[in-house]
Design a protein around this motif. Structure first.
Motif, PDB file in Angstrom:
ATOM      1  N   ALA A 268       0.810  -1.220   0.000  1.00 42.65           N
ATOM      2  CA  ALA A 268       0.000   0.000   0.000  1.00 42.65           C
ATOM      3  C   ALA A 268       0.844   1.272   0.000  1.00 42.65           C
ATOM      4  CB  ALA A 268      -0.927   0.006   1.203  1.00 42.65           C
ATOM      5  N   ALA A 269       2.124   1.165   0.354  1.00 41.77           N
ATOM      6  CA  ALA A 269       2.968   2.363   0.482  1.00 41.77           C
ATOM      7  C   ALA A 269       3.299   2.964  -0.886  1.00 41.77           C
ATOM      8  CB  ALA A 269       4.259   2.018   1.218  1.00 41.77           C
ATOM      9  N   GLU A 270       3.373   4.285  -0.920  1.00 42.16           N
ATOM     10  CA  GLU A 270       3.705   4.961  -2.175  1.00 42.16           C
ATOM     11  C   GLU A 270       5.113   4.621  -2.647  1.00 42.16           C
ATOM     12  OE1 GLU A 270       2.931   9.118  -2.413  1.00 42.16           O
ATOM     13  OE2 GLU A 270       0.905   8.943  -1.612  1.00 42.16           O
ATOM     14  N   ASP A 271       6.027   4.394  -1.697  1.00 41.19           N
ATOM     15  CA  ASP A 271       7.391   4.022  -2.074  1.00 41.19           C
ATOM     16  C   ASP A 271       7.567   2.502  -2.104  1.00 41.19           C
ATOM     17  OD1 ASP A 271       7.153   3.678   0.634  1.00 41.19           O
ATOM     18  OD2 ASP A 271       9.081   4.578   1.146  1.00 41.19           O
ATOM     19  N   GLY A 272       6.434   1.778  -2.079  1.00 42.50           N
ATOM     20  CA  GLY A 272       6.435   0.319  -2.214  1.00 42.50           C
ATOM     21  C   GLY A 272       5.661  -0.072  -3.453  1.00 42.50           C
ATOM     22  N   GLY A 273       4.583  -0.821  -3.254  1.00 44.78           N
ATOM     23  CA  GLY A 273       3.800  -1.268  -4.399  1.00 44.78           C
ATOM     24  C   GLY A 273       2.794  -0.260  -4.906  1.00 44.78           C
ATOM     25  N   ALA A 274       2.476   0.750  -4.085  1.00 39.55           N
ATOM     26  CA  ALA A 274       1.493   1.786  -4.441  1.00 39.55           C
ATOM     27  C   ALA A 274       0.144   1.179  -4.841  1.00 39.55           C
ATOM     28  CB  ALA A 274       2.033   2.686  -5.557  1.00 39.55           C
ATOM     29  N   VAL A 275      -0.216   0.076  -4.181  1.00 36.34           N
ATOM     30  CA  VAL A 275      -1.488  -0.593  -4.476  1.00 36.34           C
ATOM     31  C   VAL A 275      -2.634   0.176  -3.817  1.00 36.34           C
ATOM     32  CG1 VAL A 275      -2.849  -2.682  -4.050  1.00 36.34           C
ATOM     33  CG2 VAL A 275      -0.458  -2.864  -4.788  1.00 36.34           C
ATOM     34  N   THR A 276      -3.665   0.423  -4.590  1.00 37.33           N
ATOM     35  CA  THR A 276      -4.842   1.128  -4.070  1.00 37.33           C
ATOM     36  C   THR A 276      -6.069   0.231  -3.983  1.00 37.33           C
ATOM     37  OG1 THR A 276      -5.327   1.877  -6.326  1.00 37.33           O
ATOM     38  CG2 THR A 276      -4.080   3.387  -4.912  1.00 37.33           C
ATOM     39  N   ARG A 277      -5.972  -0.973  -4.564  1.00 37.27           N
ATOM     40  CA  ARG A 277      -7.118  -1.885  -4.555  1.00 37.27           C
ATOM     41  C   ARG A 277      -6.633  -3.322  -4.356  1.00 37.27           C
ATOM     42  NH1 ARG A 277     -11.814  -2.575  -9.240  1.00 37.27           N
ATOM     43  NH2 ARG A 277     -13.554  -2.703  -7.800  1.00 37.27           N
ATOM     44  N   PHE A 278      -7.206  -3.985  -3.359  1.00 34.01           N
ATOM     45  CA  PHE A 278      -6.874  -5.373  -3.049  1.00 34.01           C
ATOM     46  C   PHE A 278      -8.100  -6.237  -3.322  1.00 34.01           C
ATOM     47  CE2 PHE A 278      -3.967  -2.854  -0.548  1.00 34.01           C
ATOM     48  CZ  PHE A 278      -2.776  -3.574  -0.555  1.00 34.01           C
TER      49      PHE A 278
END
Length: 316
Positions: A268-278
């Motif tokens: 979920a982190a912006e500097d990680g996967g930046a995932v917004t939907r699971f």
């Protein structure tokens, strides 16, 4: 929108799971038939009709939950044109990691079913019934540091470690029964609830080493390809596409901690996967609930029933 598919683990099983998918979609029926054929048993009948006591046996639960997850993914692909390539990442909770890899094309469906059957049997063989235990530490004060402190107290009389770091407020410990009992008392003294779990073996702790050895031998004989989406692994909470690293981590996972909170935080982190939907593919909604607690700004959706799949496909 950046999407990740996530896959549930043990505890999400229920009699009747996947039945509506099989009734509605040929793709789901094909998955259940392939798993039945691979295992040489009518697992789909057990899933549909029970009894729950047999479905909850670890050697049945693990391939059954994977089968439901793969029925969801295959149905999305074949009936709605939504492939795994829509996802930036995949991740699975414990046995769900195998579901994630099968969904992403890294391990064949039949091989995955056989591996999970063996994994369940090996885990059960590793520790005689009654000698191991697990407990869930629950409450606003519960975090991994508190759980580690409680486990350290327990480890004075036997093996006791943090097994599942699920989310703040929900951490599971595992080990020898006397050690877990002592850790439960320590956790209560530290101000959190501790609930013994009704499990057949102490998963994700060093007592599972015999099962890890069995899985190492089995995995060495199985073809693993690079997944079509990076796997965020339980033991590292970071993504990989490397088949040999995946093979090694599937072995480490048997005795190692499921770092689910860290995995979801990285995704979920912006500097990680930046995932917004699971999207939780499979039985139940356990992981969707965890997503809401770990990454409240992200959207979590559980894909169980035919209507869930139809709505999800329409939303992309």
């Amino acid at each position: 929108m950046t999407l990740a598919f996530i896959f549930p683990g043990q505890g999400s099983q229920a009699v009747g799971m996947g039945a509506d998918l099989a009734e509605a979609f040929a793709a789901a029926r094909e998955v259940f038939q392939e798993v039945d054929d691979a295992l040489g048993q009518h697992l789909s009948k057990l899933m549909r009709e029970g009894p729950i006591e047999d479905l909850t046996l670890t050697e049945n639960t693990q391939p059954a939950l994977m089968a439901v997850s793969l029925a969801v993914i295959r149905t999305l692909e074949k009936e709605f044109g939504v492939g795994i390539d829509k996802a930036a990442f995949v991740a699975g909770h414990s046995l769900g990691e195998y579901s994630a890899l099968a969904a992403a094309g890294a391990i064949g469906l039949s091989d995955t079913a056989r591996l999970l059957k063996l994994r369940g049997q090996a885990m059960q063989r590793a520790v005689p019934v009654g000698q191991g235990a697990m407990a869930s530490l629950i409450g606003p004060k519960t975090d991994v540091a508190l759980a580690e402190a409680a486990a350290k107290e327990g480890s004075s009389v036997g093996v006791c470690v943090v097994a599942n770091d699920n989310n703040a407020g929900n951490v599971v410990i595992s080990g020898a029964k006397a050690a877990v009992d002592k850790a439960i008392e320590a956790a209560k003294a530290l101000g959190t609830r501790a609930i013994p779990l009704n499990v057949s073996a102490p998963f994700h702790c060093p007592l599972m080493q015999p099962a890890a050895d069995e899985m190492a031998e089995a995995l060495a004989a199985v073809t693993i390809a690079a997944p079509r989406a990076p796997l965020v692994a339980n033991v590292t909470a970071r993504p990989t596409l490397d088949p040999e690293a995946i093979r090694r981590m599937l072995v480490e996972q048997v005795t190692g901690r499921v770092r689910w909170r860290e995995s979801m935080e990285w995704l979920a982190a912006e500097d990680g996967g930046a995932v917004t939907r699971f999207a939780e593919a499979g039985a139940g909604k356990v992981l969707t609930g965890m997503v809401k607690r770990i990454a409240p700004d992200a959207e979590g959706v559980a894909l169980n029933a035919p209507a869930d799949l139809e709505a999800f496909a329409a939303s992309l």
